[in-house]
Design a protein around this motif. Structure first.
Motif, PDB file in Angstrom:
ATOM      1  N   ASP A  34       0.814  -1.225   0.000  1.00 24.81           N
ATOM      2  CA  ASP A  34       0.000   0.000   0.000  1.00 24.81           C
ATOM      3  C   ASP A  34       0.839   1.263   0.000  1.00 24.81           C
ATOM      4  OD1 ASP A  34      -2.176  -1.597   0.181  1.00 24.81           O
ATOM      5  OD2 ASP A  34      -2.357  -1.429   2.348  1.00 24.81           O
ATOM      6  N   CYS A  35       2.005   1.201  -0.577  1.00 24.32           N
ATOM      7  CA  CYS A  35       2.868   2.364  -0.541  1.00 24.32           C
ATOM      8  C   CYS A  35       2.892   2.935  -1.942  1.00 24.32           C
ATOM      9  CB  CYS A  35       4.269   1.951  -0.097  1.00 24.32           C
ATOM     10  SG  CYS A  35       5.231   3.317   0.484  1.00 24.32           S
ATOM     11  N   GLY A  36       2.397   4.131  -2.127  1.00 25.04           N
ATOM     12  CA  GLY A  36       2.445   4.734  -3.451  1.00 25.04           C
ATOM     13  C   GLY A  36       1.219   5.553  -3.743  1.00 25.04           C
ATOM     14  N   GLY A  37       1.263   6.224  -4.885  1.00 25.70           N
ATOM     15  CA  GLY A  37       0.136   7.043  -5.303  1.00 25.70           C
ATOM     16  C   GLY A  37       0.138   8.442  -4.728  1.00 25.70           C
ATOM     17  N   LYS A  38       1.133   8.774  -3.917  1.00 25.25           N
ATOM     18  CA  LYS A  38       1.058  10.042  -3.203  1.00 25.25           C
ATOM     19  C   LYS A  38       1.893  11.151  -3.824  1.00 25.25           C
ATOM     20  CE  LYS A  38      -0.150   8.035   1.187  1.00 25.25           C
ATOM     21  NZ  LYS A  38      -0.357   6.668   0.691  1.00 25.25           N
ATOM     22  N   CYS A  39       3.094  10.793  -4.315  1.00 22.78           N
ATOM     23  CA  CYS A  39       3.986  11.873  -4.748  1.00 22.78           C
ATOM     24  C   CYS A  39       3.625  12.386  -6.128  1.00 22.78           C
ATOM     25  CB  CYS A  39       5.426  11.406  -4.721  1.00 22.78           C
ATOM     26  SG  CYS A  39       5.806  10.210  -6.005  1.00 22.78           S
ATOM     27  N   ARG A  40       2.954  11.598  -6.931  1.00 23.36           N
ATOM     28  CA  ARG A  40       2.525  11.949  -8.287  1.00 23.36           C
ATOM     29  C   ARG A  40       3.705  12.184  -9.233  1.00 23.36           C
ATOM     30  NH1 ARG A  40      -2.259  10.092  -7.048  1.00 23.36           N
ATOM     31  NH2 ARG A  40      -3.331  11.008  -8.794  1.00 23.36           N
ATOM     32  N   CYS A  41       4.874  11.630  -8.902  1.00 24.41           N
ATOM     33  CA  CYS A  41       6.017  11.741  -9.810  1.00 24.41           C
ATOM     34  C   CYS A  41       5.884  10.774 -10.961  1.00 24.41           C
ATOM     35  CB  CYS A  41       7.309  11.397  -9.091  1.00 24.41           C
ATOM     36  SG  CYS A  41       7.860  12.685  -8.057  1.00 24.41           S
ATOM     37  N   CYS A  42       5.177   9.679 -10.740  1.00 25.31           N
ATOM     38  CA  CYS A  42       5.198   8.596 -11.714  1.00 25.31           C
ATOM     39  C   CYS A  42       3.997   8.662 -12.638  1.00 25.31           C
ATOM     40  CB  CYS A  42       5.237   7.257 -10.998  1.00 25.31           C
ATOM     41  SG  CYS A  42       3.783   6.912 -10.030  1.00 25.31           S
ATOM     42  N   LEU A  43       3.409   9.853 -12.805  1.00 23.03           N
ATOM     43  CA  LEU A  43       2.239   9.984 -13.667  1.00 23.03           C
ATOM     44  C   LEU A  43       2.566   9.552 -15.099  1.00 23.03           C
ATOM     45  CD1 LEU A  43       0.935  13.457 -12.508  1.00 23.03           C
ATOM     46  CD2 LEU A  43      -0.120  11.278 -12.037  1.00 23.03           C
ATOM     47  N   VAL A  44       1.636   8.826 -15.691  1.00 20.63           N
ATOM     48  CA  VAL A  44       1.791   8.438 -17.095  1.00 20.63           C
ATOM     49  C   VAL A  44       0.484   8.718 -17.836  1.00 20.63           C
ATOM     50  CG1 VAL A  44       3.528   6.651 -16.769  1.00 20.63           C
ATOM     51  CG2 VAL A  44       1.123   6.062 -16.562  1.00 20.63           C
ATOM     52  N   GLU A  45       0.583   8.762 -19.131  1.00 19.46           N
ATOM     53  CA  GLU A  45      -0.591   9.010 -19.952  1.00 19.46           C
ATOM     54  C   GLU A  45      -1.049   7.685 -20.543  1.00 19.46           C
ATOM     55  OE1 GLU A  45       0.122  12.038 -22.809  1.00 19.46           O
ATOM     56  OE2 GLU A  45      -1.852  11.833 -23.725  1.00 19.46           O
ATOM     57  N   VAL A  46      -2.302   7.336 -20.293  1.00 16.58           N
ATOM     58  CA  VAL A  46      -2.828   6.093 -20.854  1.00 16.58           C
ATOM     59  C   VAL A  46      -3.597   6.449 -22.113  1.00 16.58           C
ATOM     60  CG1 VAL A  46      -4.275   4.089 -20.437  1.00 16.58           C
ATOM     61  CG2 VAL A  46      -2.952   5.062 -18.577  1.00 16.58           C
ATOM     62  N   THR A  47      -3.034   6.087 -23.267  1.00 16.88           N
ATOM     63  CA  THR A  47      -3.666   6.480 -24.524  1.00 16.88           C
ATOM     64  C   THR A  47      -4.684   5.452 -25.001  1.00 16.88           C
ATOM     65  OG1 THR A  47      -1.758   5.540 -25.625  1.00 16.88           O
ATOM     66  CG2 THR A  47      -1.802   7.915 -25.386  1.00 16.88           C
ATOM     67  N   LYS A  48      -4.607   4.247 -24.434  1.00 15.77           N
ATOM     68  CA  LYS A  48      -5.600   3.226 -24.776  1.00 15.77           C
ATOM     69  C   LYS A  48      -5.830   2.411 -23.513  1.00 15.77           C
ATOM     70  CE  LYS A  48      -6.238  -0.744 -27.801  1.00 15.77           C
ATOM     71  NZ  LYS A  48      -5.517  -1.676 -28.653  1.00 15.77           N
ATOM     72  N   GLY A  49      -7.062   2.428 -23.024  1.00  8.78           N
ATOM     73  CA  GLY A  49      -7.359   1.795 -21.741  1.00  8.78           C
ATOM     74  C   GLY A  49      -7.061   0.311 -21.737  1.00  8.78           C
ATOM     75  N   SER A  50      -7.651  -0.423 -22.667  1.00 11.92           N
ATOM     76  CA  SER A  50      -7.384  -1.850 -22.784  1.00 11.92           C
ATOM     77  C   SER A  50      -7.976  -2.318 -24.103  1.00 11.92           C
ATOM     78  CB  SER A  50      -8.012  -2.626 -21.619  1.00 11.92           C
ATOM     79  OG  SER A  50      -9.419  -2.563 -21.713  1.00 11.92           O
ATOM     80  N   GLU A  51      -7.790  -3.599 -24.396  1.00 12.62           N
ATOM     81  CA  GLU A  51      -8.345  -4.141 -25.634  1.00 12.62           C
ATOM     82  C   GLU A  51      -9.870  -4.056 -25.610  1.00 12.62           C
ATOM     83  OE1 GLU A  51      -7.260  -4.608 -28.935  1.00 12.62           O
ATOM     84  OE2 GLU A  51      -5.586  -5.382 -27.754  1.00 12.62           O
ATOM     85  N   ARG A  52     -10.426  -4.311 -24.426  1.00 14.76           N
ATOM     86  CA  ARG A  52     -11.879  -4.353 -24.299  1.00 14.76           C
ATOM     87  C   ARG A  52     -12.487  -2.939 -24.357  1.00 14.76           C
ATOM     88  NH1 ARG A  52     -14.466  -6.167 -19.399  1.00 14.76           N
ATOM     89  NH2 ARG A  52     -12.423  -5.778 -18.531  1.00 14.76           N
ATOM     90  N   ASP A  53     -11.800  -2.010 -23.711  1.00 10.26           N
ATOM     91  CA  ASP A  53     -12.316  -0.654 -23.611  1.00 10.26           C
ATOM     92  C   ASP A  53     -11.210   0.299 -24.052  1.00 10.26           C
ATOM     93  OD1 ASP A  53     -13.561   1.658 -22.960  1.00 10.26           O
ATOM     94  OD2 ASP A  53     -13.385   1.418 -20.794  1.00 10.26           O
ATOM     95  N   PRO A  54     -11.114   0.545 -25.362  1.00 15.57           N
ATOM     96  CA  PRO A  54      -9.928   1.250 -25.861  1.00 15.57           C
ATOM     97  C   PRO A  54      -9.914   2.754 -25.611  1.00 15.57           C
ATOM     98  CG  PRO A  54     -11.361   0.599 -27.668  1.00 15.57           C
ATOM     99  CD  PRO A  54     -12.049   0.166 -26.419  1.00 15.57           C
ATOM    100  N   ARG A  55     -10.912   3.268 -24.872  1.00 14.66           N
ATOM    101  CA  ARG A  55     -10.916   4.724 -24.652  1.00 14.66           C
ATOM    102  C   ARG A  55      -9.662   5.148 -23.881  1.00 14.66           C
ATOM    103  NH1 ARG A  55     -16.167   5.691 -21.459  1.00 14.66           N
ATOM    104  NH2 ARG A  55     -15.478   3.688 -20.646  1.00 14.66           N
ATOM    105  N   PRO A  56      -9.073   6.285 -24.209  1.00 18.10           N
ATOM    106  CA  PRO A  56      -7.954   6.779 -23.400  1.00 18.10           C
ATOM    107  C   PRO A  56      -8.468   7.325 -22.071  1.00 18.10           C
ATOM    108  CG  PRO A  56      -8.461   8.328 -25.153  1.00 18.10           C
ATOM    109  CD  PRO A  56      -9.370   7.165 -25.353  1.00 18.10           C
ATOM    110  N   MET A  57      -7.616   7.300 -21.063  1.00 23.59           N
ATOM    111  CA  MET A  57      -8.012   7.868 -19.776  1.00 23.59           C
ATOM    112  C   MET A  57      -7.767   9.372 -19.817  1.00 23.59           C
ATOM    113  SD  MET A  57      -6.722   5.052 -17.073  1.00 23.59           S
ATOM    114  CE  MET A  57      -7.089   3.323 -17.285  1.00 23.59           C
TER     115      MET A  57
END
Lengths: 452, 342
Positions: free
Chosen positions: B42-65
């Motif tokens: 449960d360690c993470g999600g706080k500093c926001r240094c590791c932000l990434v861009e998801v251009t395709k959600g998944s095969e099933r739901d290809p919408r970008p986030m």
């Protein structure tokens, strides 16, 4: 006179007491729900009603209920969010203070719909007197067999508790509220998992606003379709608006969705127009977190349509020329108000209330507050406005919970619509040093100074 | 499950996070981390240094986030497409986070024991093309005594919560946590309790900045002047695999071994860390190597030729003296005026 659903009986003397409430048709929806309806039917009727969450985000309540994980067989919970801390919003307090049994009735029906046997009302610490009223009402409900074991002989058990928070705005965020209720530090959780799957003690939980829950008894008695007939488009039903600021009649009003903003602001039945008939300068339509709007976008949208009191109409134009109905905290400013000072004040609030978990919000809110303080006190520089814009853009969307967005939006909108006031503060520190600048000289008179 | 990061496709197990997948690929697509620690739950999600861009959600739901996602807590989906180092939006967001982390940081690297092995320093070095825009007063908090082994400097803390999670998960009783809110939040022990448990020293290793440092090593040497050796000993409590930081024959400091993402490989006990400061106690295996991005290594990588520095001091000083003589310092000396008149 618009239709009243929540505040219909609020003026009956003694409605706070159980006996009076019961004589006036109270707890009928519990009888109907538990004896005649199944939980699925209840969820369907709420879905059909199109009731949207009244806490600010406007997420459909029926949809939220249908997401709750019933397959795992874990105990489920309803958590009523009474942690109403948004500056400018005071509608839930009005409901809980004057007609507490309505909330309890709604909580019983909703818990039955979710098949929850243990439900909570999380109330903010500052509402201690309301906490006592609710405690008394719950005691009365227990004494009369509406809560506890085997309610109305149907075999349905429900325990309802009121939990008092310690006074943190962030505990109004659903996952932070769950953490706080568990006895931990009120830090928002990282989603997913959503509370509907893993909430209170890792069990499926639904978190709903007081006003949403208080609408459930009427929907149960009259059917979701009837409720959907009130209102306009996807904004169904009635909404409590808590109005404050420079208006003749501040207070809590129940309106039908779809009323024009002009009617709400200027008719004597509602806000009654501006105090002392001074010109309107700005309006925050949904509590401090939403965008502040200048007069040209209040009564009309950017397309020239009438602005209506509905979720869709207020957000027409997006963040640029629109705003959001939010939680219905109407704050009206006349020309004596200083937008910079107001923005600083809101920023100070978010700085104070940021939980300190994720870095953009923790550091950014403090930074914005310090810059706005400087501008307001005549020590700003020309770059500060652009810097503020950059900071808010860097906070927005990059945080764990919506508090970062809520801190960024008011600053963004203030700069977008009232940039000249920031520039006035920066260029003429002599004129603003007594903090009564717009009372002495409204912006209209000094605007020509900026043109040079 | 297949996930594509910056154009590299990799096969991963279900339940892998984007960050873990990126670390498998390696290179420029690995997001920096300040709060995530793979060894802690449960360690993470706080500093926001590791932000990434998801251009395709998944095969099933290809919408970008629509929003940037923290890669350390976002699970990989089949067919997901992610931009990490290749997206300007992501790089800008990371730069913004770096700026946020630095505004209330005291920037006292010259006197900080962590300098040279500091994750924040590394992060600042990768985002060094901006000037400080922060003119305000920094938030400061008085430091606190938490026992003879660990020194706590709250000003440097970036509230990554790693030490709190470590105390929850590794030591039997947690005596410290986070107090207050917002930028006034601080790591603190419960009413000035000393932190002493057999594994408390690992807090020093997990701390990404110089907030928690080794008190027995305090101000003894800069880390880049020491020689680092991998060593081990038979320890009844832990694996005994450590790094010795030595100067001549003296062991100045003992730490756990860190991998290329500066995460501890195996936690070590306090006895190994603080009580065995002699070379005889240890079996030395060989020199310890550092990650490529470490500031410690920066001189070993090819650097651009240093700029020629023009020294103008003397001239400026003289000019200054001239001005001073006329305007300020000699004003009250009556003789100076007379001299000028002549």
């Amino acid at each position: 006179m618009g239709k009243k659903i929540l505040t219909e009986k609020i003026n009956i003397p003694g409605i706070r007491e159980y006996d009076v409430y019961r004589q006036n048709g109270g707890y009928k929806s519990v009888e109907k729900a538990l004896k005649e309806m199944t939980p699925e039917q209840l969820v369907e009727s709420v879905k059909a009603s199109g009731l949207r969450g009244r806490g600010g985000a406007g997420f459909p309540v029926g949809m939220k209920w249908s997401f709750i994980d019933k397959k795992s067989g874990k105990p489920r919970h309803l958590l009523v969010n009474a942690d109403e801390s948004e500056p400018g919003t005071f509608k839930d307090r009005y409901l809980m203070e004057f007609i507490p049994h309505l909330l309890i009735e709604g909580a019983i029906v909703s818990s039955f719909a979710l098949e929850a046997n243990l439900s909570y009302i999380y109330i903010r610490g500052e509402y201690m007197f309301v906490f006592k009223i609710l405690e008394k009402a719950i005691k009365e409900a227990y004494a009369n067999g509406w809560l506890g074991k085997n309610i109305l002989g149907t075999g349905y058990n429900l325990d309802l508790y009121v939990h008092c928070g310690a006074g943190a705005y962030i505990c109004g965020e659903e996952t932070a509220q769950i953490e706080s209720l568990e006895g931990k530090r009120g830090n928002p959780r990282i989603k997913p998992p959503f509370p509907a799957v893993s909430g209170l003690w890792n069990e499926p939980t639904v978190v709903n606003n007081v006003e949403s829950i208080a609408s459930i008894p009427w929907i149960t008695l009259n059917g979701g379709e009837e409720y959907a007939k009130i209102g306009i488009g996807r904004s169904t039903g009635t909404k409590l608006i808590s109005a404050s600021g420079h208006i003749k009649n501040p207070g809590v009003y129940e309106i039908e969705m779809g009323m024009t903003v002009d009617e709400f602001m200027n008719s004597d039945e509602y806000l009654g127009g501006m105090i002392d008939d001074r010109p309107l300068k700005a309006l925050i339509p949904g509590g401090s977190s939403v965008q502040i709007l200048p007069p040209q976008y209040i009564f009309k949208t950017a397309n020239g349509d009438d602005r209506l009191m509905s979720y869709e109409s207020w957000s027409d134009g997006g963040p640029v020329t629109g705003s959001s109905l939010g939680s219905g905290g109407f704050i009206v400013y006349n020309d004596t108000a200083c937008i910079v000072r107001n923005t600083w004040n809101l920023s100070r609030f978010y700085h104070h209330e940021s939980c300190g978990q994720c870095s953009p919000c923790r550091e950014g809110t403090g930074w914005m507050e310090k810059i706005l303080y400087r501008i307001e006190h005549g020590q700003g520089t020309e770059e500060d406005v652009d810097l503020l814009w950059d900071i808010q853009a860097n906070i927005e969307g990059n945080t764990i919970c919506p508090l970062g967005d809520a801190a960024a939006w008011p600053v963004a909108a203030a700069i977008r619509h009232f940039r000249e006031e920031f520039e006035y503060h920066i260029r003429f520190p002599e004129k603003i040093k007594n903090r009564n600048h717009f009372r002495e000289e409204p912006m209209e008179k000094v605007r020509q100074l900026l043109v040079k | 499950m297949k996930i594509t990061i910056d154009g590299h496709t990799i096969e991963v197990e279900p339940g892998t996070t984007i960050l873990q997948a990126a670390r498998m690929i390696g290179g420029a697509s690995v997001p920096p981390t300040m709060c995530y620690y793979s060894k802690l739950k449960d360690c993470g999600g706080k500093c926001r240094c590791c932000l990434v861009e998801v251009t395709k959600g998944s095969e099933r739901d290809p919408r970008p986030m629509p929003k940037l996602q923290p890669s350390c807590v976002t699970g990989a989906q089949d067919g997901m497409e992610v931009l990490s180092g290749n997206s300007q939006r992501v790089l800008d967001a990371r730069k913004a986070v770096t700026e946020f982390l630095l505004i209330n940081h005291p920037l006292d690297c010259p006197v900080c024991d962590q300098a040279g092995e500091c994750n924040l320093q590394d992060l600042a070095m990768t985002n060094k093309d901006f000037k400080s825009r922060f003119k305000e007063q920094k938030v400061t908090t008085p430091s606190e005594d938490i026992g003879p082994y660990i020194s706590l400097n709250k000003n440097r803390c970036i509230l990554c919560y790693r030490c709190v999670k470590l105390a929850e998960q590794l030591t039997p009783n947690r005596v410290h946590g986070v107090l207050y809110r917002g930028d006034h939040a601080e790591i603190s022990a419960y009413i000035h309790n000393a932190i002493d448990s057999d594994f408390s020293g690992n807090m020093i290793d997990v701390c990404p900045v110089g907030a928690l440092t080794d008190r027995t090593f305090r101000f003894q040497s800069r880390v880049w002047f020491t020689k680092k050796f991998n060593a081990h000993r038979d320890c009844p409590h832990c694996s005994g695999k450590v790094v010795l930081w030595t100067f001549g024959n003296d062991v100045l400091r003992v730490t756990a071994r860190k991998d290329e993402f500066s995460e501890v490989e195996e936690f070590i006990c306090n006895e190994c860390r603080f009580d065995h400061k002699k070379k005889e106690d240890w079996v030395v295996e060989g020199p310890h190597k550092f990650g490529k991005n470490s500031v410690l290594n920066i001189n070993n990588n090819a650097l651009a030729a240093p700029k020629e520095v023009e020294i103008q001091t003397e001239k400026l000083t003289l000019e200054g003296r001239d001005v001073d003589r006329k305007k300020i310092s000699m004003k009250d000396v009556p003789m100076a005026h007379l001299e000028e008149k002549k």
